[in-house]
Design an enzyme around this catalytic site. Sequence first.
Site, PDB file in Angstrom:
ATOM      1  N   TYR A  58      -9.816  -2.678  -0.657  1.00  0.00           N
ATOM      2  CA  TYR A  58      -8.886  -3.312  -1.578  1.00  0.00           C
ATOM      3  C   TYR A  58      -9.491  -3.635  -2.939  1.00  0.00           C
ATOM      4  O   TYR A  58      -8.764  -3.822  -3.911  1.00  0.00           O
ATOM      5  CB  TYR A  58      -8.329  -4.592  -0.944  1.00  0.00           C
ATOM      6  CG  TYR A  58      -7.639  -4.365   0.379  1.00  0.00           C
ATOM      7  CD1 TYR A  58      -6.783  -3.276   0.558  1.00  0.00           C
ATOM      8  CD2 TYR A  58      -7.835  -5.231   1.455  1.00  0.00           C
ATOM      9  CE1 TYR A  58      -6.147  -3.055   1.770  1.00  0.00           C
ATOM     10  CE2 TYR A  58      -7.194  -5.019   2.675  1.00  0.00           C
ATOM     11  CZ  TYR A  58      -6.361  -3.927   2.823  1.00  0.00           C
ATOM     12  OH  TYR A  58      -5.733  -3.714   4.018  1.00  0.00           O
ATOM     13  N   LYS A  97       6.378 -12.098   3.461  1.00  0.00           N
ATOM     14  CA  LYS A  97       6.638 -13.348   4.146  1.00  0.00           C
ATOM     15  C   LYS A  97       6.038 -13.323   5.549  1.00  0.00           C
ATOM     16  O   LYS A  97       5.955 -12.219   6.132  1.00  0.00           O
ATOM     17  CB  LYS A  97       8.144 -13.591   4.219  1.00  0.00           C
ATOM     18  CG  LYS A  97       8.819 -12.714   5.264  1.00  0.00           C
ATOM     19  CD  LYS A  97      10.210 -12.413   4.940  1.00  0.00           C
ATOM     20  CE  LYS A  97      10.583 -10.994   5.105  1.00  0.00           C
ATOM     21  NZ  LYS A  97       9.639  -9.971   5.222  1.00  0.00           N
TER      22      LYS A  97
END
Length: 324
Positions: A58, A97
């Site tokens: 990442y 979420k």
Amino acid sequence: MSRVIRWGLLSAGNIVSQFARDFSVVENAVIHAVAARNGENARAFAREHGIANAYEGYEALLADPEIDAIYIGTPHNLHFEHAKVALEHGKAVLCEKPMTVTPQECEQLQSVAEHRGGYLMEAMWTYFLPPVQKALRWVQEGRIGRVCHIKADFGYPQFPYDSKKRVYDASLAGGCLLEMGVYPVALAWLFMQQDPTDIQVMARFAPNGVEDDLSVLFNYPESVAILGTSFRCKLQNWAYIIGDEGYIAIPDFWRAREASLHVLDDRVDHFVDERATDGFHYEAQAMTNDLLAGRAGSSVVTARDSLAIQRQMAMIREAFADDA
């Protein structure tokens, strides 16, 4: 608008794939890169979705100066870490979420965004769906009178049980509350905009102690919400907002394509979203528009909304913690 917002996808999992498919209809934006822990997975994802750049790990994604916004689709327990470092790299963040797994993490993340002047939004895509927005307007217009009851549930069987499966893995914040229960909790907050004065919870648990079935009663001063979530069975997955002059029904509210307004036994209004997508593009377009307009945050899923959802899920956890 002449500028194009360049997005990066942090993770190459299933929900990120859905997001990427819907992104084809987002205007003034492009997915510039995708990153995964496994480089081959990232490259395969990029080929599938026509993305120009793929990164192994990442850090390279976050360090890419061409990227304006990051969409985070990693497991729940990693959201805080990944969103925090993305904000620290100066990226706008759309985080799946639940954005965090505790209210404390949510507050910390929002503090980082505020301190750095960054954009942070929870990917509560349901809030952006036109049928849900239409239902909210019907309520605001007084078409069902005073809200008395809210009923919402979301559940799908997660068989066979395996403690190492992500949805059951306690080390990955597994359990039906964060995985699926976030939807009915968020729906109740959207229409009530207040915390319950007290709650009741009936919980069932998987063999490893992770909750796999919840029935929740929120008691408000003048109304109630009955919420459910489950890994044990397929629930109806509808939402009902019931007033003293009518009610609204939203089939499959979490991915809503229609909403109906009823007075007694008669349907008096009906809204259908004829979209050709799953609906993830609405949140992506809204955030793109916010960034192009220089807005500091979302007016649809606000910092207050995300913190309230976390706070209410913490209340539910506390209510069943002693039974686990």
